[in-house]
Design a protein around this motif. Sequence first.
Motif, PDB file in Angstrom:
ATOM      1  N   GLY A  84      21.281 136.705  53.134  1.00  0.00           N
ATOM      2  CA  GLY A  84      21.976 137.243  54.285  1.00  0.00           C
ATOM      3  C   GLY A  84      23.449 136.913  54.287  1.00  0.00           C
ATOM      4  N   ASP A  85      23.925 136.262  53.232  1.00  0.00           N
ATOM      5  CA  ASP A  85      25.336 135.888  53.136  1.00  0.00           C
ATOM      6  C   ASP A  85      25.776 136.065  51.683  1.00  0.00           C
ATOM      7  OD1 ASP A  85      27.913 134.385  53.559  1.00  0.00           O
ATOM      8  OD2 ASP A  85      26.988 133.993  55.491  1.00  0.00           O
ATOM      9  N   ASP A  86      26.783 135.336  51.253  1.00  0.00           N
ATOM     10  CA  ASP A  86      27.260 135.499  49.882  1.00  0.00           C
ATOM     11  C   ASP A  86      26.158 135.153  48.881  1.00  0.00           C
ATOM     12  OD1 ASP A  86      29.920 136.106  50.677  1.00  0.00           O
ATOM     13  OD2 ASP A  86      30.313 133.979  50.965  1.00  0.00           O
ATOM     14  N   CYS A  87      25.990 136.009  47.888  1.00  0.00           N
ATOM     15  CA  CYS A  87      25.070 135.646  46.805  1.00  0.00           C
ATOM     16  C   CYS A  87      25.576 134.385  46.115  1.00  0.00           C
ATOM     17  CB  CYS A  87      24.960 136.789  45.807  1.00  0.00           C
ATOM     18  SG  CYS A  87      24.085 138.239  46.460  1.00  0.00           S
ATOM     19  N   ILE A  88      26.858 134.367  45.789  1.00  0.00           N
ATOM     20  CA  ILE A  88      27.518 133.177  45.263  1.00  0.00           C
ATOM     21  C   ILE A  88      28.864 133.069  45.952  1.00  0.00           C
ATOM     22  CG2 ILE A  88      28.448 132.007  43.226  1.00  0.00           C
ATOM     23  CD1 ILE A  88      26.464 133.582  41.527  1.00  0.00           C
ATOM     24  N   SER A  89      29.198 131.883  46.424  1.00  0.00           N
ATOM     25  CA  SER A  89      30.503 131.659  47.047  1.00  0.00           C
ATOM     26  C   SER A  89      31.200 130.503  46.358  1.00  0.00           C
ATOM     27  CB  SER A  89      30.352 131.382  48.547  1.00  0.00           C
ATOM     28  OG  SER A  89      29.497 130.276  48.792  1.00  0.00           O
ATOM     29  N   ILE A  90      32.502 130.678  46.156  1.00  0.00           N
ATOM     30  CA  ILE A  90      33.336 129.676  45.490  1.00  0.00           C
ATOM     31  C   ILE A  90      34.241 129.044  46.533  1.00  0.00           C
ATOM     32  CG2 ILE A  90      34.996 129.234  43.665  1.00  0.00           C
ATOM     33  CD1 ILE A  90      32.299 130.262  42.666  1.00  0.00           C
ATOM     34  N   GLY A  91      34.050 127.762  46.788  1.00  0.00           N
ATOM     35  CA  GLY A  91      34.855 127.065  47.771  1.00  0.00           C
ATOM     36  C   GLY A  91      36.067 126.393  47.146  1.00  0.00           C
ATOM     37  N   HIS A  92      36.770 125.633  47.952  1.00  0.00           N
ATOM     38  CA  HIS A  92      38.011 125.013  47.491  1.00  0.00           C
ATOM     39  C   HIS A  92      37.708 123.989  46.394  1.00  0.00           C
ATOM     40  CE1 HIS A  92      38.080 120.806  49.181  1.00  0.00           C
ATOM     41  NE2 HIS A  92      37.034 121.299  49.814  1.00  0.00           N
ATOM     42  N   GLY A  93      38.678 123.759  45.534  1.00  0.00           N
ATOM     43  CA  GLY A  93      38.526 122.760  44.484  1.00  0.00           C
ATOM     44  C   GLY A  93      37.671 123.203  43.318  1.00  0.00           C
ATOM     45  N   ALA A  94      37.337 124.491  43.234  1.00  0.00           N
ATOM     46  CA  ALA A  94      36.554 124.993  42.106  1.00  0.00           C
ATOM     47  C   ALA A  94      37.490 125.308  40.944  1.00  0.00           C
ATOM     48  CB  ALA A  94      35.770 126.228  42.508  1.00  0.00           C
ATOM     49  N   PHE A  95      37.115 124.860  39.741  1.00  0.00           N
ATOM     50  CA  PHE A  95      37.983 124.992  38.568  1.00  0.00           C
ATOM     51  C   PHE A  95      37.125 125.359  37.358  1.00  0.00           C
ATOM     52  CE2 PHE A  95      40.205 123.077  34.887  1.00  0.00           C
ATOM     53  CZ  PHE A  95      41.439 123.712  35.003  1.00  0.00           C
ATOM     54  N   ASN A  96      37.492 126.450  36.695  1.00  0.00           N
ATOM     55  CA  ASN A  96      36.766 126.921  35.514  1.00  0.00           C
ATOM     56  C   ASN A  96      35.280 127.156  35.824  1.00  0.00           C
ATOM     57  OD1 ASN A  96      39.077 126.886  34.013  1.00  0.00           O
ATOM     58  ND2 ASN A  96      38.497 125.194  32.693  1.00  0.00           N
ATOM     59  N   ILE A  97      35.049 128.186  36.641  1.00  0.00           N
ATOM     60  CA  ILE A  97      33.700 128.583  37.034  1.00  0.00           C
ATOM     61  C   ILE A  97      33.387 129.930  36.386  1.00  0.00           C
ATOM     62  CG2 ILE A  97      32.134 128.989  38.955  1.00  0.00           C
ATOM     63  CD1 ILE A  97      33.418 126.173  38.943  1.00  0.00           C
ATOM     64  N   THR A  98      32.230 130.036  35.731  1.00  0.00           N
ATOM     65  CA  THR A  98      31.825 131.271  35.062  1.00  0.00           C
ATOM     66  C   THR A  98      30.535 131.782  35.691  1.00  0.00           C
ATOM     67  OG1 THR A  98      32.807 130.533  32.981  1.00  0.00           O
ATOM     68  CG2 THR A  98      31.233 132.338  32.869  1.00  0.00           C
ATOM     69  N   ILE A  99      30.547 133.053  36.096  1.00  0.00           N
ATOM     70  CA  ILE A  99      29.386 133.690  36.713  1.00  0.00           C
ATOM     71  C   ILE A  99      29.107 134.974  35.948  1.00  0.00           C
ATOM     72  CG2 ILE A  99      28.515 134.767  38.823  1.00  0.00           C
ATOM     73  CD1 ILE A  99      30.529 132.918  40.346  1.00  0.00           C
ATOM     74  N   SER A 100      27.880 135.141  35.464  1.00  0.00           N
ATOM     75  CA  SER A 100      27.574 136.323  34.663  1.00  0.00           C
ATOM     76  C   SER A 100      26.108 136.719  34.802  1.00  0.00           C
ATOM     77  CB  SER A 100      27.889 136.062  33.177  1.00  0.00           C
ATOM     78  OG  SER A 100      27.053 135.043  32.655  1.00  0.00           O
ATOM     79  N   GLN A 101      25.838 137.997  34.561  1.00  0.00           N
ATOM     80  CA  GLN A 101      24.478 138.531  34.553  1.00  0.00           C
ATOM     81  C   GLN A 101      23.725 138.185  35.849  1.00  0.00           C
ATOM     82  OE1 GLN A 101      22.411 138.337  30.630  1.00  0.00           O
ATOM     83  NE2 GLN A 101      24.138 137.040  30.033  1.00  0.00           N
ATOM     84  N   ILE A 102      24.385 138.447  36.966  1.00  0.00           N
ATOM     85  CA  ILE A 102      23.791 138.227  38.281  1.00  0.00           C
ATOM     86  C   ILE A 102      23.430 139.572  38.895  1.00  0.00           C
ATOM     87  CG2 ILE A 102      24.114 137.272  40.586  1.00  0.00           C
ATOM     88  CD1 ILE A 102      24.091 135.162  38.351  1.00  0.00           C
ATOM     89  N   PHE A 103      22.215 139.699  39.388  1.00  0.00           N
ATOM     90  CA  PHE A 103      21.844 140.843  40.224  1.00  0.00           C
ATOM     91  C   PHE A 103      21.911 140.368  41.669  1.00  0.00           C
ATOM     92  CE2 PHE A 103      19.197 143.577  42.723  1.00  0.00           C
ATOM     93  CZ  PHE A 103      19.426 144.848  42.194  1.00  0.00           C
ATOM     94  N   CYS A 104      22.821 140.946  42.438  1.00  0.00           N
ATOM     95  CA  CYS A 104      23.110 140.488  43.800  1.00  0.00           C
ATOM     96  C   CYS A 104      22.786 141.586  44.796  1.00  0.00           C
ATOM     97  CB  CYS A 104      24.587 140.089  43.900  1.00  0.00           C
ATOM     98  SG  CYS A 104      25.203 139.808  45.579  1.00  0.00           S
ATOM     99  N   GLY A 105      21.940 141.284  45.777  1.00  0.00           N
ATOM    100  CA  GLY A 105      21.649 142.223  46.842  1.00  0.00           C
ATOM    101  C   GLY A 105      20.269 142.001  47.420  1.00  0.00           C
ATOM    102  N   PRO A 106      20.176 142.022  48.777  1.00  0.00           N
ATOM    103  CA  PRO A 106      21.283 142.231  49.709  1.00  0.00           C
ATOM    104  C   PRO A 106      22.149 140.985  49.806  1.00  0.00           C
ATOM    105  CG  PRO A 106      19.302 141.686  50.918  1.00  0.00           C
ATOM    106  CD  PRO A 106      18.889 141.794  49.467  1.00  0.00           C
ATOM    107  N   GLY A 107      23.205 141.073  50.612  1.00  0.00           N
ATOM    108  CA  GLY A 107      24.086 139.936  50.800  1.00  0.00           C
ATOM    109  C   GLY A 107      25.517 140.377  50.990  1.00  0.00           C
ATOM    110  N   HIS A 108      26.421 139.406  50.862  1.00  0.00           N
ATOM    111  CA  HIS A 108      27.842 139.656  51.073  1.00  0.00           C
ATOM    112  C   HIS A 108      28.631 139.631  49.777  1.00  0.00           C
ATOM    113  CE1 HIS A 108      27.611 138.285  55.585  1.00  0.00           C
ATOM    114  NE2 HIS A 108      26.825 139.300  55.308  1.00  0.00           N
TER     115      HIS A 108
END
Length: 420
Positions: free
Chosen positions: A237-261
């Motif tokens: 019901g919200d972000d499938c993945i969310s990146i907050g402050h202080g995140a450094f060198n984050i890799t996101i791949s091959q994600i099926f997202c839905g439903p969400g933000h």
Amino acid sequence: MAIPSITRVDAILLLGLAFFSSSVVHGIGETVFDVTKHGAKPDGTTDNVEAFMQVWLAACSSTAPAKVVVPAGTFFMGPAVFQGPCKVPIIFEVQGVVKGVVRATTDITEYTSEEWILFETIDGLTLNGKGTLAKVMLSGNTLIASRTKNVCGSPAVLNVVSFTSLQSIKLRKVNNGVVHDISSLNSKNFHFHVTDCTNLTLHSLNITALGNSPNTDGIHISTSKLVNVTRSVIGTGDDCISIGHGAFNITISQIFCGPGHGISVGSLGKYKVEQDVMGILVSNCTLSNTTYGARIKSYAQSDPSQASNIIYQDIIMDSVHNPIIIDQTYGSGEKSKQTQEPSQSQVKISDVHFKNIKGTSASDVAVTFLCSAKDPCEGVELLDIDLAFNGAARSKTLSSSCVNAKFTTGGKQNPPPCPP
């Protein structure tokens, strides 16, 4: 049988008092710690948090490679803190069913911690299931076996169990770790919260919550570096993945997202003295029927920080509202957005790239840049954008909307970009 209430403080005290006894050596130098050997009862009623704490202390104190095993059966467990540092890397493997002991209340002040399970200060943690029929399923506050699902298929559907808790699993100060083959169902807040971690991989996850459930981010990552999330199905019901402050060198791949933000950088700027965000790569993902797609968001009023070197590339949008959006009016309300009231956000957004993004938009404005009047977005690139309208009125054409954004374009541009 009444189930006792166990607080986080209780769990920490139990960890300190626990004394390990029996274990079994498997393989070459590997010691297996079975929770039933330390008093855990798979009867579905006993709160086994003390036994789990004893097993954890035993494994954490081992001088040989250690594996914690939850065998077949149904185990209840209250909120637990699995804390290091440990002498050796730890494997935590769930083969049976572990159900959370929680009170049915909507008052979050009744909880002394913000998560059900906390893994903390551990170097070399593997959290997983075992075999094709023993994947870990978290149902609110419940670990439950589930059948393996192909990440290209639909998320597993289980009966909704109403538990009141906050975050399901938090990983704090976990370095050189792997989390895989975990399914999380109906968490009351973040399903997974990754914070203060280094070199962590999460893959083959299946995360599900109701589409209207608030703050049920699939994975939230903050103040961490070198985190890789891949090959997973997330619908919340919200972000499938969310990146907050202080995140450094984050890799996101091959994600099926839905439903969400969608998959979001932010929200940023909510708190004072936030750390910068840098080096975010989101690639080869599919977003279906989400409210947002590739999104960067910061609060309209914020202290100075930066978000830079952010890439969204090779993304498929399937009936996504707001497929590409930078929103620096977050938290200001829809009225301010509609009147385009200038944002005074001091989160400096720069060096952002949206590349090879294709599919359909459920709204007629497919690209939106609502940037700060105080610190406009700079170095934004749109390259090979090909989106078609997929709303009720098929005759509509797509458009872009831009405020305080400096950008360049290249390749195919559908919708047409904002005038320079």
